[in-house]
Scaffold this motif. Sequence first.
Motif, mmCIF file in Angstrom:
data_model
loop_
_atom_site.group_PDB
_atom_site.id
_atom_site.type_symbol
_atom_site.label_atom_id
_atom_site.label_comp_id
_atom_site.label_asym_id
_atom_site.label_seq_id
_atom_site.Cartn_x
_atom_site.Cartn_y
_atom_site.Cartn_z
ATOM 1 N N GLU A 100 23.502 36.527 53.042
ATOM 2 C CA GLU A 100 24.906 36.261 52.583
ATOM 3 C C GLU A 100 25.409 34.747 52.370
ATOM 4 O O GLU A 100 26.321 34.537 51.625
ATOM 5 C CB GLU A 100 25.595 36.921 53.817
ATOM 6 N N GLU A 101 24.727 33.992 53.251
ATOM 7 C CA GLU A 101 25.284 32.443 53.230
ATOM 8 C C GLU A 101 24.770 31.832 51.942
ATOM 9 O O GLU A 101 25.703 31.353 51.201
ATOM 10 C CB GLU A 101 24.740 31.697 54.396
ATOM 11 N N TYR A 102 23.656 32.302 51.531
ATOM 12 C CA TYR A 102 22.999 31.565 50.080
ATOM 13 C C TYR A 102 24.153 32.262 49.145
ATOM 14 O O TYR A 102 24.505 31.573 48.250
ATOM 15 C CB TYR A 102 21.818 31.954 49.914
ATOM 16 N N GLN A 103 24.233 33.472 49.025
ATOM 17 C CA GLN A 103 24.943 34.165 48.255
ATOM 18 C C GLN A 103 26.478 33.589 48.203
ATOM 19 O O GLN A 103 27.107 33.362 46.954
ATOM 20 C CB GLN A 103 25.064 35.712 48.138
ATOM 21 N N ALA A 104 27.057 33.444 48.974
ATOM 22 C CA ALA A 104 28.745 33.004 49.166
ATOM 23 C C ALA A 104 28.362 31.407 48.431
ATOM 24 O O ALA A 104 29.527 31.271 47.868
ATOM 25 C CB ALA A 104 28.863 32.576 50.545
ATOM 26 N N VAL A 105 27.573 30.674 48.932
ATOM 27 C CA VAL A 105 27.244 29.310 48.107
ATOM 28 C C VAL A 105 27.107 29.562 46.593
ATOM 29 O O VAL A 105 27.683 28.844 45.878
ATOM 30 C CB VAL A 105 26.304 28.353 48.970
#
Length: 128
Positions: free
Chosen positions: A115-120
């Motif tokens: 999720e963090e990677y996708q948000a970036v």
Amino acid sequence: MVENVSNNRASFIDEELVCQKAKDLLKVNTMMLGGGAVINWSFMQKGLVNEMSLLMAPAADGCSTTQPLFLAKEGLTDDQPIIFDPTHIELMPDKKIWMRFNVGAKSAHDFDKDEEYQAVQEMIKANS
């Protein structure tokens, strides 16, 4: 395989065969790869690079058309992340930074579910 474009005609090269022929025919045991982003990434994805040496200047242009160091190209290369292990970092007299890395294995991390990677990634797309 990587697309090779010359004289407005596209052809493909087999990275592993290129390395094998260089070794067998030319007796090359150590080779430097100085390709473009797609060539660099394709050799990495095939496991044909064991060390990376990178010289970084203390400057940035911020231009969206500046070539990246690595670039996956759909249909030609995988885009599975690769882990690097730093072996040497040196500040040069002219303020450049010389970094050397052993090239490790492909990462098993599932970035599609991170999720963090996708948000970036969404933030990058929104600002492109």
